[in-house]
Write a protein that holds these residues in place. Structure first.
Motif, PDB file in Angstrom:
ATOM      1  N   GLY A   1      -5.956   5.964  14.377  1.00 55.12           N
ATOM      2  CA  GLY A   1      -5.777   7.234  13.692  1.00 55.12           C
ATOM      3  C   GLY A   1      -7.067   7.747  13.082  1.00 55.12           C
ATOM      4  N   ARG A   2      -6.926   8.781  12.280  1.00 54.43           N
ATOM      5  CA  ARG A   2      -8.082   9.444  11.680  1.00 54.43           C
ATOM      6  C   ARG A   2      -8.211   9.049  10.218  1.00 54.43           C
ATOM      7  N   LEU A   3      -9.433   8.688   9.808  1.00 57.35           N
ATOM      8  CA  LEU A   3      -9.728   8.346   8.423  1.00 57.35           C
ATOM      9  C   LEU A   3     -10.785   9.306   7.905  1.00 57.35           C
ATOM     10  N   ARG A   4     -10.413  10.082   6.884  1.00 55.64           N
ATOM     11  CA  ARG A   4     -11.317  11.075   6.305  1.00 55.64           C
ATOM     12  C   ARG A   4     -11.912  10.490   5.017  1.00 55.64           C
ATOM     13  N   PHE A   5     -13.176  10.097   5.097  1.00 58.22           N
ATOM     14  CA  PHE A   5     -13.850   9.400   3.996  1.00 58.22           C
ATOM     15  C   PHE A   5     -14.925  10.300   3.395  1.00 58.22           C
ATOM     16  N   GLY A   6     -14.898  10.427   2.076  1.00 61.13           N
ATOM     17  CA  GLY A   6     -15.904  11.217   1.380  1.00 61.13           C
ATOM     18  C   GLY A   6     -16.752  10.339   0.480  1.00 61.13           C
TER      19      GLY A   6
ATOM     20  N   LEU B   1      -9.946   8.849   1.430  1.00 59.39           N
ATOM     21  CA  LEU B   1     -10.633   7.862   0.586  1.00 59.39           C
ATOM     22  C   LEU B   1     -11.941   8.479   0.116  1.00 59.39           C
ATOM     23  N   VAL B   2     -12.265   8.245  -1.159  1.00 59.26           N
ATOM     24  CA  VAL B   2     -13.475   8.840  -1.745  1.00 59.26           C
ATOM     25  C   VAL B   2     -14.229   7.792  -2.547  1.00 59.26           C
TER      26      VAL B   2
ATOM     27  N   GLY C   1      -6.201   8.728  -1.271  1.00 58.79           N
ATOM     28  CA  GLY C   1      -5.499  10.001  -1.173  1.00 58.79           C
ATOM     29  C   GLY C   1      -3.995   9.855  -1.200  1.00 58.79           C
ATOM     30  N   GLU C   2      -3.314  10.950  -0.928  1.00 57.88           N
ATOM     31  CA  GLU C   2      -1.861  11.028  -1.085  1.00 57.88           C
ATOM     32  C   GLU C   2      -1.113  10.085  -0.161  1.00 57.88           C
TER      33      GLU C   2
END
Length: 306
Positions: free
Chosen positions: A98-103, A150-151, A268-269
């Motif tokens: 899947g996709r992991l959006r990390f900041g 995730l940040v 995140g949520e």
């Protein structure tokens, strides 16, 4: 002592409880976070202290603090739990995808974080990792808006959430040749809104009743550093990450103290809602926390090399 022996000696549930207490410095808040009774939290910590033979916390009716051995256990606990999760994933043949959006804030992007991300992509080739580098305040907003999973960013003063990665002090820095005129407004070099250090600098000066003006605004750390080296003004910055060519502003300048700053990991949520099994965000968070000690040491070296 080998890592395998450590995992056998120290119970993962006790280590998770220890980390929760260390992050909140409160047995009550740790119990609430973990969904346990406070007596269970106390029991876990006591058993872990029995296993180590060392006190990990000093505590009284008003405060909880880590001992020197407790500080050392932070790194061990994170690495043990990371190995435990990796073993569980391997033997249950969990394949993350899947996709992991990390900041991540710019402060850490040029540190060992790059090695951690490279290792993560190698271990989890089916995860589509998207990296966003932004101001900490912007990353918090994107996380709250559901745009990131995730940040890694500075903790907002009013927000107690997050797993601690680095603790530091904010200080005033500038060119060694800079001299501040006490009769004139303090020239500030700041990030644009919603920069966290920007807001903290404004608040500290206003509490002191010291006039100020914005001399330079840049969304890039390199831009701020260049302005400071050029003598345009002073900036609020992490004490452990002072770039070369800049120094702490001496106390005789009369600038107010800025206080501490924490760099934290926030989920995140999707993870907070407990959707599904621990996934890519948990795996990356575990890798960052496991490498936290090295990450903290390399942060200064990376800045010094710029």
């Amino acid at each position: 002592m080998s890592g395998t022996t450590l995992v056998g000696v120290y119970d993962p549930s006790q280590l998770r409880t220890f980390l929760a207490v260390a992050q909140t410095l409160s047995f009550t808040q740790a119990a609430r976070r973990l969904g346990l009774r406070q007596s269970t939290v106390s029991q876990h910590v006591r058993r872990l202290e029995d296993a180590t033979g060392r006190p990990l916390f000093t505590r009284d009716t008003h405060s909880v603090e880590l001992t020197e051995d407790g500080e050392a256990m932070l790194g061990f606990a994170r690495r043990i739990l990371a190995v435990h999760e990796q073993a569980a994933a391997f033997f249950t043949r969990t394949r993350l995808g899947g996709r992991l959006r990390f900041g991540a804030s710019e402060d850490f992007v040029l540190t060992r974080l790059t090695d951690i991300l490279e290792s993560f992509r190698r271990d989890h080739p089916d995860v589509d990792l998207e990296l966003t580098v932004e101001l900490s305040g912007t990353l918090h907003e994107q996380l709250d808006a559901g745009k990131l999973d995730l940040v890694l960013a500075k903790r907002r003063p009013e927000d107690p959430r997050g797993e601690l990665v680095r603790h530091d002090q904010l200080v005033w820095i500038g060119s060694e040749r800079l001299r501040l005129d006490p009769e004139r407004p303090v020239p500030l070099i700041v990030y644009p809104p919603p920069g966290i250090t920007r807001a903290l600098a404004f608040e500290a000066l206003e509490r002191r009743g010291r006039a100020w003006r914005v001399a330079c605004t840049s969304g890039s750390l390199n831009g701020l550093v260049a302005a400071a080296r050029g003598g345009l003004g002073v900036m609020a910055h992490s004490r452990g990450l002072i770039p070369p060519g800049l120094v702490r502003v001496p106390d005789r300048a009369g600038l107010p103290e800025l206080g501490p700053v924490d760099f934290v990991l926030l989920h995140g949520e999707r993870r907070a809602a407990g959707q599904g099994a621990p996934g890519a965000a948990d795996a990356l968070a575990a890798a960052i926390l496991a490498g936290g000690d090295r990450l903290r040491r390399d942060a200064s070296a990376a800045v010094a090399g710029r």
